[in-house]
Design an enzyme around this catalytic site. Structure first.
Site, PDB file in Angstrom:
ATOM      1  N   CYS A  46      -3.744   2.595  -5.269  1.00  0.00           N
ATOM      2  CA  CYS A  46      -3.204   3.346  -4.336  1.00  0.00           C
ATOM      3  C   CYS A  46      -2.058   4.357  -4.681  1.00  0.00           C
ATOM      4  CB  CYS A  46      -2.960   2.691  -2.908  1.00  0.00           C
ATOM      5  SG  CYS A  46      -1.465   1.326  -3.401  1.00  0.00           S
TER       6      CYS A  46
ATOM      7  N   ASP B 151      -4.203   8.967   3.083  1.00  0.00           N
ATOM      8  CA  ASP B 151      -4.425   7.805   3.023  1.00  0.00           C
ATOM      9  C   ASP B 151      -5.635   7.174   2.078  1.00  0.00           C
ATOM     10  OD1 ASP B 151      -4.642   4.749   3.176  1.00  0.00           O
ATOM     11  OD2 ASP B 151      -3.643   4.717   5.222  1.00  0.00           O
TER      12      ASP B 151
ATOM     13  N   HIS C 258       0.887  -1.250  -0.062  1.00  0.00           N
ATOM     14  CA  HIS C 258      -0.048  -0.097   0.017  1.00  0.00           C
ATOM     15  C   HIS C 258       0.899   1.370   0.001  1.00  0.00           C
ATOM     16  CE1 HIS C 258      -3.682   2.184   0.336  1.00  0.00           C
ATOM     17  NE2 HIS C 258      -3.315   2.869   1.666  1.00  0.00           N
TER      18      HIS C 258
END
Length: 224
Positions: free
Chosen positions: A166, A123, A106
């Site tokens: 991501c 995030d 991630h």
């Protein structure tokens, strides 16, 4: 043979070397690697040159976060002149194994803004990287040249809608923050970039960015 083709060097851009496998990653719905993020950060830096803004390469951000020796870290960070920057953008990866190249699953983004004296963590997957962002913040905060810099976990940062974008959210948010920095009339009431990010970083815009970067690479390959 397949591996040698995938490792084939296709482009050198500033200090970044791209390989054939990077085109394959951008051509499909795959997890973006550190080379692609570093390339795009380098592109943003070249497109909007400023002594006040620094976009940190993923490998450097990872090293800062995991360096066990404060003295070595001090020597390493000196040339970056973090204390002179108004805006510093770091990619964050959740790789816990320093011996594993291109590890982790991630990517997120940590940005420092000097006027507000705050580190903001974006995030795209509900705080998955909070521990790793805090680790990077704690490692670098003493070198930023400002006392009592705060850490903020941004609750309403744009969220990804799949399991592979991501890294593209990192590039898209970085682009939005750089745009905000160049356009003072887009500053929020608190002097930060949150509304610009929420306007510009949508699932459709992020999805389009994969092809945008791919076309950019192909254009640079043709012109070299």
């Amino acid at each position: 043979m397949e591996r040698s083709v995938a490792d084939e060097k296709i482009l050198s851009y500033n200090d970044v070397v791209l390989r054939r496998s990077d085109l394959d990653i951008l051509s499909g719905p795959y997890f973006i690697n550190d080379r692609i993020i570093e390339f795009y950060f380098s592109y943003l830096s070249s497109s909007n040159p400023s002594e006040d803004v620094l976009l940190i390469a993923p490998s450097i951000a990872f090293w800062i976060s995991n360096c066990p020796d404060t003295e070595s870290l001090n020597d390493f960070l000196g040339p970056l002149k973090l204390q002179d920057k108004k805006l510093v953008i770091f990619p964050v990866n959740n790789n816990d194994d320093v011996s594993l190249a291109e590890g982790g699953s991630h990517w997120t983004l940590l940005a420092y803004e000097r006027n507000a004296n705050v580190f903001v963590h974006h995030d795209s997957y509900s705080g998955m990287n909070k521990r790793h962002a805090l680790q990077l913040y704690k490692a670098v905060v003493g070198f930023i040249g400002a006392a009592h810099a705060k850490y903020m976990e941004l609750a309403n940062s744009p969220q990804q809608v799949n399991g592979c974008d991501c890294g593209l959210y990192v590039t898209a948010i970085a682009r939005a923050i750089c745009y905000w920095n160049e356009n003072s009339d887009h500053k929020d009431r608190d002097g930060l970039w949150f509304s610009v990010v929420n306007e510009q970083v949508t699932p459709s815009a992020v999805g389009a960015m994969r092809n945008e970067i791919l076309l950019m690479l192909r254009s640079l390959m043709e012109s070299k």
